[in-house]
Design an enzyme around this catalytic site. Structure first.
Site, PDB file in Angstrom:
ATOM      1  N   GLY A   1      33.505  35.997  42.976  1.00  0.00           N
ATOM      2  CA  GLY A   1      32.771  37.235  43.178  1.00  0.00           C
ATOM      3  C   GLY A   1      33.752  38.350  43.469  1.00  0.00           C
ATOM      4  N   CYS A   2      33.342  39.298  44.276  1.00  0.00           N
ATOM      5  CA  CYS A   2      34.188  40.446  44.584  1.00  0.00           C
ATOM      6  C   CYS A   2      35.546  39.993  45.107  1.00  0.00           C
ATOM      7  CB  CYS A   2      33.507  41.333  45.619  1.00  0.00           C
ATOM      8  SG  CYS A   2      34.523  42.738  46.108  1.00  0.00           S
TER       9      CYS A   2
END
Length: 175
Positions: A9-10
């Site tokens: 993810g981020c």
């Protein structure tokens, strides 16, 4: 020294957990998995390049073995979510382990199987294990974001749902 590449993810939230470990030489935020050379953040976030946000970790395997990196990786993500991570949705936020050799592939597959069999999650593990592709370093303002912008980083980690998920599923194991 060896290299490991993980998409969780981020990438802002994937640097700090690894950066603080002994034997970790460097953690770089970047993009991998797609076909476009030298993509920008905006291009990757368009979900049209095939890239994911990822971190590339240079480490000393004698101090912090790849198996320990895998264990720490699983504790940073929702491995059952194939549509992104927490508040970040889309292809560029998928989770993946990018292996650099057959040993990493075998260890990653074994760790995924162990997690699947642990019963820790009700849904199947969706994180892919794929060969490493070219890794492109993200723009400078993304590097070490948790150090440069600690207040925003902490608000984001909590607000996205990541911190609560980690606490619920891993508790004190995650520091």
């Amino acid at each position: 020294m060896e290299v490991a590449t993980f998409a969780g993810g981020c990438f802002w939230c994937m640097v700090k957990p690894f950066d603080e470990q002994p034997g970790i030489i460097q953690v770089i935020s970047g993009y991998t998995g797609g076909e476009l050379e030298n993509p920008t953040y905006e291009q990757v976030c368009s979900n049209k390049t095939g890239h994911v946000e990822a971190v590339q970790i240079t480490f000393n395997p004698d101090v912090f073995p790849y198996k320990k990196l895998l264990d720490l990786f699983w504790q940073q993500i929702d491995p059952t979510d194939s549509g992104g991570q927490f508040g970040d949705r889309g292809e560029s936020y998928r989770t993946a382990i990018f292996y650099h050799d057959e040993s990493q592939k075998e260890l990653a597959e074994r760790s995924k199987q162990e997690l699947e069999q642990s019963g820790r999650f009700n849904n199947p593990i969706a994180t892919s294990i794929v060969p490493a592709k070219p890794f492109y370093q993200a723009e400078e303002y993304h590097q070490d974001y948790y150090k440069k912008n600690p207040l925003h980083y902490n608000r984001y980690k909590v607000g996205s749902g990541r911190a609560g998920f980690i606490e619920k599923h891993w508790g004190d194991r995650n520091g």
